[in-house]
Design a protein around this motif. Structure first.
Motif, PDB file in Angstrom:
ATOM      1  N   GLN A 137      10.373 -29.195  39.094  1.00 50.60           N
ATOM      2  CA  GLN A 137       9.805 -28.885  37.780  1.00 50.60           C
ATOM      3  C   GLN A 137      10.619 -27.795  37.078  1.00 50.60           C
ATOM      4  O   GLN A 137      10.951 -27.925  35.887  1.00 50.60           O
ATOM      5  CB  GLN A 137       8.352 -28.427  37.925  1.00 50.60           C
TER       6      GLN A 137
ATOM      7  N   LEU B  74       7.698 -22.283  27.257  1.00 48.85           N
ATOM      8  CA  LEU B  74       8.690 -21.352  27.793  1.00 48.85           C
ATOM      9  C   LEU B  74       8.906 -20.217  26.802  1.00 48.85           C
ATOM     10  O   LEU B  74       8.655 -20.361  25.599  1.00 48.85           O
ATOM     11  CB  LEU B  74      10.017 -22.068  28.037  1.00 48.85           C
TER      12      LEU B  74
ATOM     13  N   ALA C  56       2.370 -24.258  32.171  1.00 47.28           N
ATOM     14  CA  ALA C  56       2.868 -25.608  32.454  1.00 47.28           C
ATOM     15  C   ALA C  56       1.812 -26.422  33.168  1.00 47.28           C
ATOM     16  O   ALA C  56       1.069 -25.905  34.010  1.00 47.28           O
ATOM     17  CB  ALA C  56       4.141 -25.565  33.303  1.00 47.28           C
TER      18      ALA C  56
ATOM     19  N   ARG D  74       9.156 -19.954  32.344  1.00 47.77           N
ATOM     20  CA  ARG D  74       7.867 -20.625  32.191  1.00 47.77           C
ATOM     21  C   ARG D  74       6.732 -19.630  31.954  1.00 47.77           C
ATOM     22  O   ARG D  74       6.608 -18.626  32.655  1.00 47.77           O
ATOM     23  CB  ARG D  74       7.552 -21.451  33.437  1.00 47.77           C
TER      24      ARG D  74
ATOM     25  N   PHE E  30       4.579 -27.968  28.713  1.00 45.16           N
ATOM     26  CA  PHE E  30       4.905 -26.621  29.158  1.00 45.16           C
ATOM     27  C   PHE E  30       5.367 -25.764  27.988  1.00 45.16           C
ATOM     28  O   PHE E  30       5.826 -26.268  26.967  1.00 45.16           O
ATOM     29  CB  PHE E  30       5.926 -26.600  30.298  1.00 45.16           C
TER      30      PHE E  30
ATOM     31  N   GLU F  30      12.706 -28.050  33.593  1.00 45.54           N
ATOM     32  CA  GLU F  30      12.437 -27.160  32.463  1.00 45.54           C
ATOM     33  C   GLU F  30      13.706 -26.418  32.039  1.00 45.54           C
ATOM     34  O   GLU F  30      13.964 -26.239  30.839  1.00 45.54           O
ATOM     35  CB  GLU F  30      11.332 -26.167  32.836  1.00 45.54           C
TER      36      GLU F  30
END
Length: 215
Positions: free
Chosen positions: A65, A43, A52, A49, A41, A69
């Motif tokens: 998830q 960011l 991902a 996000r 992923f 994260e």
């Protein structure tokens, strides 16, 4: 790219573990597995996000998830390290301007394998984004970023760790999509290519492990 079905798939959430090899001084090594990557992923610098992909059911829901994260970002965004061990996961990461790139594997996975994915992802994105690996350019080229990721990892399997090969394959796919007359590779050729890429990545990781132990 279709994942070859001939390769054995581990039980979800466990990872594949072959018989451990024995290194110098009797040290037992965890053999690199085919199903190495649990998630990748990207960011932004606020921890939001942008891209991902999760490859197993370790974090089955979006809520889990996002929580993972957030935890990863809070533990890594202010450090200069490249690897972290969080919640039974091995996480390798890299920052670029206003982006944070992460590759996640289980606790027993070799970090050199995960780092090869991260390095390839960054170098490939650097090419696709014309050396502007930052939020604005990523958002404007998200389709290309997903194509890059799909050529590196498929279903948790590392297919390619050479950025030049990744770019060539992405260009091939784009040409096939934009030109109906463009001939696609036969399925058998694609399967052979997948296996060849897996074997190359595994051999490279084994060599890196061996030399790191001999230093």
């Amino acid at each position: 790219m279709q994942r070859p079905e001939a390769w054995p798939r581990p039980h979800p959430g466990e990872g594949a573990a072959a018989a451990p090899a024995v290194g110098p001084a009797g040290l037992r090594l965890q053999e690199p597995s085919l199903y190495t990557v649990k998630a990748v992923f990207i960011l932004d610098n606020d921890g939001h996000r942008l891209l991902a992909k999760y490859y197993d059911d370790t974090f089955p829901s979006m809520k889990e998830q996002m929580a993972f994260e957030k935890n990863v970002f809070s533990k890594t965004s202010q450090t200069d390290s490249e690897i972290a061990f969080l919640g039974g996961m091995t996480v390798v990461y890299k920052s670029s301007i206003d982006l944070f790139l992460y590759v996640v594997g289980s606790s027993h996975e070799n970090e050199l394998m995960l780092m090869s994915v991260l390095t390839c992802l960054f170098a490939s994105l650097n090419h696709v984004l014309r050396k502007n690996v930052e939020k604005r350019w990523l958002l404007e080229n998200m389709d290309g970023a997903f194509l890059v990721l799909d050529e590196i990892v498929d279903g948790g399997v590392i297919l390619e760790s050479d950025p030049e090969q990744v770019i060539q394959k992405v260009n091939f796919r784009v040409s096939a999509q934009t030109n109906p007359a463009f001939m696609e590779l036969p399925a058998q050729a694609l399967t052979t290519s997948c296996r060849g890429g897996q074997a190359k990545v595994l051999q490279s990781a084994k060599e890196q492990i061996k030399w790191s132990l001999l230093k």
